[in-house]
Structures are given as structure tokens and as C-alpha cells.
Design an enzyme around this catalytic site. Structure first.
Site, PDB file in Angstrom:
ATOM      1  N   ASP A  40       0.782  -1.248   0.000  1.00 49.02           N
ATOM      2  CA  ASP A  40       0.000   0.000   0.000  1.00 49.02           C
ATOM      3  C   ASP A  40       0.818   1.306   0.000  1.00 49.02           C
ATOM      4  O   ASP A  40       1.834   1.402   0.696  1.00 49.02           O
ATOM      5  CB  ASP A  40      -0.856   0.099   1.268  1.00 49.02           C
ATOM      6  CG  ASP A  40      -1.639  -1.150   1.566  1.00 49.02           C
ATOM      7  OD1 ASP A  40      -1.634  -2.073   0.761  1.00 49.02           O
ATOM      8  OD2 ASP A  40      -2.251  -1.194   2.644  1.00 49.02           O
ATOM      9  N   GLN A  56       4.334   0.385   2.008  1.00 49.24           N
ATOM     10  CA  GLN A  56       4.474  -0.847   2.771  1.00 49.24           C
ATOM     11  C   GLN A  56       5.613  -1.629   2.131  1.00 49.24           C
ATOM     12  O   GLN A  56       5.568  -1.966   0.937  1.00 49.24           O
ATOM     13  CB  GLN A  56       3.166  -1.651   2.711  1.00 49.24           C
ATOM     14  CG  GLN A  56       2.059  -1.053   3.560  1.00 49.24           C
ATOM     15  CD  GLN A  56       2.287  -1.315   5.043  1.00 49.24           C
ATOM     16  OE1 GLN A  56       2.082  -2.417   5.517  1.00 49.24           O
ATOM     17  NE2 GLN A  56       2.720  -0.302   5.767  1.00 49.24           N
ATOM     18  N   TYR A  99       2.039  -1.130   9.850  1.00 50.18           N
ATOM     19  CA  TYR A  99       1.012  -1.255   8.819  1.00 50.18           C
ATOM     20  C   TYR A  99       0.610   0.121   8.271  1.00 50.18           C
ATOM     21  O   TYR A  99       1.154   1.153   8.659  1.00 50.18           O
ATOM     22  CB  TYR A  99      -0.189  -2.010   9.393  1.00 50.18           C
ATOM     23  CG  TYR A  99      -0.099  -3.519   9.206  1.00 50.18           C
ATOM     24  CD1 TYR A  99       1.097  -4.149   8.877  1.00 50.18           C
ATOM     25  CD2 TYR A  99      -1.238  -4.315   9.355  1.00 50.18           C
ATOM     26  CE1 TYR A  99       1.156  -5.529   8.696  1.00 50.18           C
ATOM     27  CE2 TYR A  99      -1.188  -5.695   9.172  1.00 50.18           C
ATOM     28  CZ  TYR A  99       0.004  -6.297   8.847  1.00 50.18           C
ATOM     29  OH  TYR A  99       0.042  -7.649   8.663  1.00 50.18           O
ATOM     30  N   ASP A 170      -5.542   1.134   9.541  1.00 48.80           N
ATOM     31  CA  ASP A 170      -5.297   2.057   8.435  1.00 48.80           C
ATOM     32  C   ASP A 170      -5.886   3.457   8.662  1.00 48.80           C
ATOM     33  O   ASP A 170      -6.758   3.918   7.908  1.00 48.80           O
ATOM     34  CB  ASP A 170      -5.831   1.461   7.108  1.00 48.80           C
ATOM     35  CG  ASP A 170      -5.343   0.038   6.873  1.00 48.80           C
ATOM     36  OD1 ASP A 170      -4.257  -0.302   7.392  1.00 48.80           O
ATOM     37  OD2 ASP A 170      -6.030  -0.737   6.185  1.00 48.80           O
ATOM     38  N   GLU A 223     -10.691  -2.193   4.215  1.00 45.26           N
ATOM     39  CA  GLU A 223      -9.309  -1.781   4.477  1.00 45.26           C
ATOM     40  C   GLU A 223      -9.082  -0.394   3.892  1.00 45.26           C
ATOM     41  O   GLU A 223      -9.763   0.031   2.966  1.00 45.26           O
ATOM     42  CB  GLU A 223      -8.331  -2.775   3.833  1.00 45.26           C
ATOM     43  CG  GLU A 223      -8.412  -4.172   4.420  1.00 45.26           C
ATOM     44  CD  GLU A 223      -7.248  -5.063   3.989  1.00 45.26           C
ATOM     45  OE1 GLU A 223      -6.484  -5.512   4.850  1.00 45.26           O
ATOM     46  OE2 GLU A 223      -7.097  -5.305   2.783  1.00 45.26           O
TER      47      GLU A 223
HETATM   48  C1  FRU Z   1      -4.059  -3.578   2.612  1.00 42.22           C
HETATM   49  C2  FRU Z   1      -3.452  -3.988   3.958  1.00 42.22           C
HETATM   50  C3  FRU Z   1      -3.792  -2.993   5.041  1.00 42.22           C
HETATM   51  C4  FRU Z   1      -2.675  -3.200   6.025  1.00 42.22           C
HETATM   52  C5  FRU Z   1      -1.501  -3.435   5.118  1.00 42.22           C
HETATM   53  C6  FRU Z   1      -0.457  -4.390   5.634  1.00 42.22           C
HETATM   54  O1  FRU Z   1      -3.344  -4.097   1.528  1.00 42.22           O
HETATM   55  O2  FRU Z   1      -3.857  -5.294   4.300  1.00 42.22           O
HETATM   56  O3  FRU Z   1      -5.087  -3.157   5.583  1.00 42.22           O
HETATM   57  O4  FRU Z   1      -2.493  -2.103   6.869  1.00 42.22           O
HETATM   58  O5  FRU Z   1      -2.025  -3.946   3.907  1.00 42.22           O
HETATM   59  O6  FRU Z   1       0.621  -4.451   4.760  1.00 42.22           O
END
Ligand code: FRU
Length: 476
Positions: A40, A56, A99, A170, A223
Site C-alpha cells: 500500500d 508498505q 502497517y 489504516d 481496508e
Molecule cells: C491492505 C493492507 C492494510 C494493512 C496493510 C499491511 O493491503 O492489508 O489493511 O495495513 O495492507 O501491509
């Protein structure tokens, strides 16, 4: 800095130094990890005139692993410069993953809010939905956008409503009047997705303010929620897990789309039907921010989690995934639309012989990998293009299709098959192609299709009787 942080810094730098750079399919104008895995977009913002995008990041494994925040900056959203890892999973409240989260800027300070993920040891009685994990809300600030201070734990699961599972994450923060608001995605104990809204007077102490969901249950988890207003529209974006049956069977495993909000998201409101941001194979967890000149920019992860059907051959070269090219979200003719950020045009120049009105003869061009191709004035839905000999974009049977001719995992598709949208009329399209991705904007950006692709040959062949075509090379 603790001993874990020190080791993670060293290990990350070693992995980055050892990364192979001479490999195929590295992108030119899309943000990608130096090594390993990216998912993300996080903390998107413009800070002291510079664009910041965090991502990420799992540098040790191209197929994912413990998440940290990689960091890139840019002056134009076209070329991104890697700045190193900003946040490591080095505290008891985020030790299994820094995250996703967002940036909020005020008084020359960058406030980063994210979810500290903790996944407890393997135990048979943990289901990791209601037991065995933690989702903590964390704040860290920066005065220069490069160095990040002390991490502060703001909320834990016990601070969220008790009818929720442990899946709450998130955070995205904005200000309205004198108050700050934070939206988070959640999964209830009844397995329905929803968004939580918290409010704060001081950016630090938060209390639950509102809960937003659809009338009927819609997926089991939302999410990366995002809320913003643009062109007079109120938009609630969410990446939804758990949509099944009917049309969803022909789409991605998880979806990214938005609801129009009727009423006040902070009070009483009704959500419209859900519309996809993107109809292609690779689009998830988008986040938006506002530029200094008032544009709403959205960037998504050009990938798909938990997807067994298709893959990316870059894994064998030690890296995987990239972001979409940043898009402006705007309203025109009452419709929400998307287009590549206008800064792209600075890097483009029209190719000689690349501008013409098509006749019956197909347009064919070879040897160019990174380009922006516009087709206008399409007549009677007559349109077919083949990119890299295997990716077909075509109008047929009342649909616009993006499909690969070969679904073998070794082919250009790496396993991708067909995606489509029902469409009465195809008027125009814009195709933004990088080394290993294609993003197609249809009818003034009303529909978008994004995909990764791995062509053996750089070429385009197009049939679109009497349409106007303009082929621009992108050079950076
Ligand atoms: C979405 C997600 C988020 C989380 C992150 C972890 O792709 O699952 O909800 O914070 O990726 O990498």
C-alpha cells in the site's frame, strides 16, 4: 533507537546493496521498491513543496514479510527518489508490522498515523480475527520529513467498540473546523465491513465519533478507508474484502472502490452503491491527498493481495510490485473521473508519425516501451489494440475488455485473463504504458483499467477506423 532498530537498519541496507539493478521489467515512471516487496501507499502528502510517498515495504522477501515504511520523495510525482526506510517494526506495539496509515500536515510538522500490527505466537486457539492479534494506532512526527521521532501509542483494541473483531486499521486523518477526524477500517464480530470515525481536539486523544456502513452488509472488512470532498462530491473510498457471488466472481479477489456520501459523514449519512476505482487486475488500497494547488491526487498499489490466479515474474529477480501512476480525481459532467497527473506532460514529446487519423489500415509501432497514447473520436465503438503482442484492449459485445491472449504464468500475462466493464459507447481512451504496466483511462477517465504485464516485445498495433491518435514518448 534500540538494538532491534539498529539491526533492522543494517539488514535493510545490506539487502538494498545486494539488490540486482540490471534486471528486466524495472519501471521508469512508477514508484517501486529498491528490493523486495511493496504494497500500500502510505503517508502521501506535499510537505514544504516536496511530494512524499511512503510504502508498505518488506525488503527481505519479494513475496512479503514483516512490513516497514519505505520512503520516496519527488518534485513532480513522475520521478521518485528513494530516501531509505522511515519506520521500522521495532516496538512492542508494532513489532509484526508498521502497517498502513496516513500523513497529516500542520504548522510545518508532518504527523504520521499508522497501525502497529502485532500477531501473537502460533497457538491453536487463536483464530487471528477475534484472538491472537493487536491493532494499535500509533503517531510519529517529523519536522523535516526525513527523520522521524518517538512513536506514541494512541489507541489499542480495547479503545475500539467492543462489537468489533481485532481487525481495525489504516488510519487516515483530516481537519474540519477546529477538530481533527480519523477514519479507520474495521471488521465487526458479525463479519461485516465498516468505517469508524474518531475525533480529537489535539491530534493525540481520540474518541469514537461515528460509524459508517452500508444498509446491507457489504464484505467482511473495509481496508484503507479514505474520505474526501472534491468537485462538490463527498467520497468514501474503501478496499473491501469478502465480496462474493454474481459479478464479483469475474473480478479481483478484493475490490477498491468508493461510495458517494449523501448527508454528513460526521453525522447522519447514506452511502450510494459502490463503484470501482479501477476495473483492471492490479489495483488495491489507494490513498489520496490534496496538493498545494488544490488537486485531489490518488495513488494505488498496482498489485493484488492473496491472489493465486496470477503473479509477477520479477519475484525471481528479488522484487515485486509498484504504485500506480498518480492520478487526479475530479468531477466533470457530474461524473467522478481520473487522469494521470498533469506533471507527466512535461516529460512527454510527440513521436513523429505518431500523430494521425487512422483509416482502415492498422497503426503499428515498435521499439518504444514508455509512452502515453491517446485515441479520440472513436466511431461506432470500433476499437482494438494489442500491446506487446499479448495484451488486447477491445470493444466488443457491449463491453470494453482488457484481456490477455495467453494465461500461462510464463507468458506476458503471468496468469492474468480477462477484465471488462459494460459500456454503451467508447468515445476515447488514453493508454499509459511503462516497462511492465499499462493503465487505460476510458471516456475522459470515467473508467480505468490497470495491469502489470511482462511483454517479450515492445509494440502496439491498433485498429480504430477514423479515430485520431496521438503517440507521445515519455523520457526521463
Ligand atoms: C491492505 C493492507 C492494510 C494493512 C496493510 C499491511 O493491503 O492489508 O489493511 O495495513 O495492507 O501491509
Amino acid at each position: 533507537m534500540n538494538a532491534l532498530t539498529r539491526d533492522l537498519i543494517r539488514l535493510t541496507e545490506n539487502a538494498e546493496k545486494a539488490a540486482r539493478t540490471d534486471v528486466r521489467f524495472r519501471q521508469k515512471i512508477h514508484l517501486q521498491p529498491p528490493v523486495g516487496w511493496l504494497n500500500d501507499p502510505n503517508g502521501l502528502c506535499q510537505f514544504n513543496g516536496v511530494y512524499h510517498a511512503f510504502f508498505q515495504y518488506s525488503p527481505f522477501n519479494a513475496e512479503g514479510g514483516v512490513k516497514m515504511w519505505g520512503h520516496c520523495t519527488s518534485k513532480d510525482m513522475v520521478e521518485w527518489e528513494y530516501q531509505g526506510t522511515a519506520l521500522y517494526p521495532d516496538q512492542p506495539f508494532d513489532c509484526h508490522g508498521v502497517y498502513s496509515g496516513s500523513a497529516f500536515i500542520e504548522d510545518s510538522v508532518m504527523y504520521l498515523y499508522y497501525t502497529g500490527n502485532v500477531k501473537l505466537e502460533d497457538r491453536e486457539d487463536y483464530d487471528y480475527v477475534n484472538t491472537g492479534r493487536e491493532a494499535n494506532t500509533i503517531l510519529v512526527t517529523s519536522k523535516d520529513g526525513i527523520t522521524f521521532g518517538h512513536k506514541q501509542e494512541l489507541m489499542k483494541n480495547a479503545d475500539y467498540p467492543s462489537d468489533l473483531t481485532l481487525h481495525v486499521r489504516d488510519p487516515k486523518v483530516w481537519k474540519d473546523g477546529e477538530l481533527y477526524y480519523m477514519i479507520q477500517g474495521a471488521r465487526t464480530k458479525e463479519d461485516t465491513g465498516q468505517a469508524l470515525i474518531f475525533r480529537s481536539k489535539d491530534r493525540i486523544n481520540w474518541i469514537l465519533h461515528n460509524r459508517v456502513s452500508t444498509k446491507e452488509p457489504f464484505g467482511y472488512m473495509w481496508e484503507c478507508p479514505d474520505y474526501f470532498e472534491t468537485g462538490g462530491r463527498k467520497i468514501l473510498s474503501a478496499s473491501v474484502q469478502g465480496l462474493a457471488g454474481g459479478v464479483w466472481e469475474e473480478r479481483n479477489v478484493y475490490q477498491s472502490g468508493y461510495f458517494l456520501v449523501d448527508g454528513d459523514i460526521l453525522d447522519e449519512c447514506r452511502l450510494s452503491e459502490y463503484r470501482l476505482w479501477d476495473y483492471g487486475f492490479d489495483y488495491y488500497a489507494p490513498q489520496s491527498f490534496e496538493t498545494g494547488d488544490g488537486r485531489r491526487i490518488q495513488i494505488g498499489w498496482m498489485g493484488m493481495p492473496d491472489c493465486e490466479e496470477y503473479t509477477n515474474p520479477t519475484i525471481k529477480d528479488g522484487w515485486q510490485h509498484c504504485f500506480t501512476f498518480p492520478r487526479e480525481i475530479f468531477v466533470e459532467g457530474g461524473t467522478i473521473r481520473q487522469c494521470p497527473v498533469r506533471e507527466l506532460e512535461e516529460s512527454e514529446y510527440p513521436l513523429q508519425n505518431g500523430q494521425k487519423q487512422l483509416g482502415k489500415e492498422p497503426f503499428h509501432i515498435e521499439g518504444y516501451e514508455v509512452y502515453d497514447l491517446t485515441v479520440r473520436g472513436i466511431r461506432e465503438n470500433c476499437f482494438r489494440a494489442v500491446l506487446g503482442e499479448e495484451l488486447v484492449l477491445e470493444y466488443r459485445d457491449g463491453r470494453f475488455e482488457m484481456r490477455f491472449t495467453d494465461q500461462d504464468k510464463e507468458s506476458a500475462s503471468a496468469g492474468r485473463g480477462l477484465r471488462y466493464v459494460d459500456l454503451e459507447q467508447l468515445e476515447d481512451l488514453r493508454i499509459l504504458t511503462d516497462i511492465s504496466s499499462v493503465e487505460v483511462f476510458i471516456n475522459g477517465g470515467e473508467y480505468v483499467f490497470s495491469t502489470r504485464y511482462y511483454p517479450k516485445k515492445a509494440c502496439v498495433r491498433m485498429e480504430a477506423d477514423k479515430a485520431d491518435i496521438c503517440f507521445k514518448l515519455i523520457q526521463i
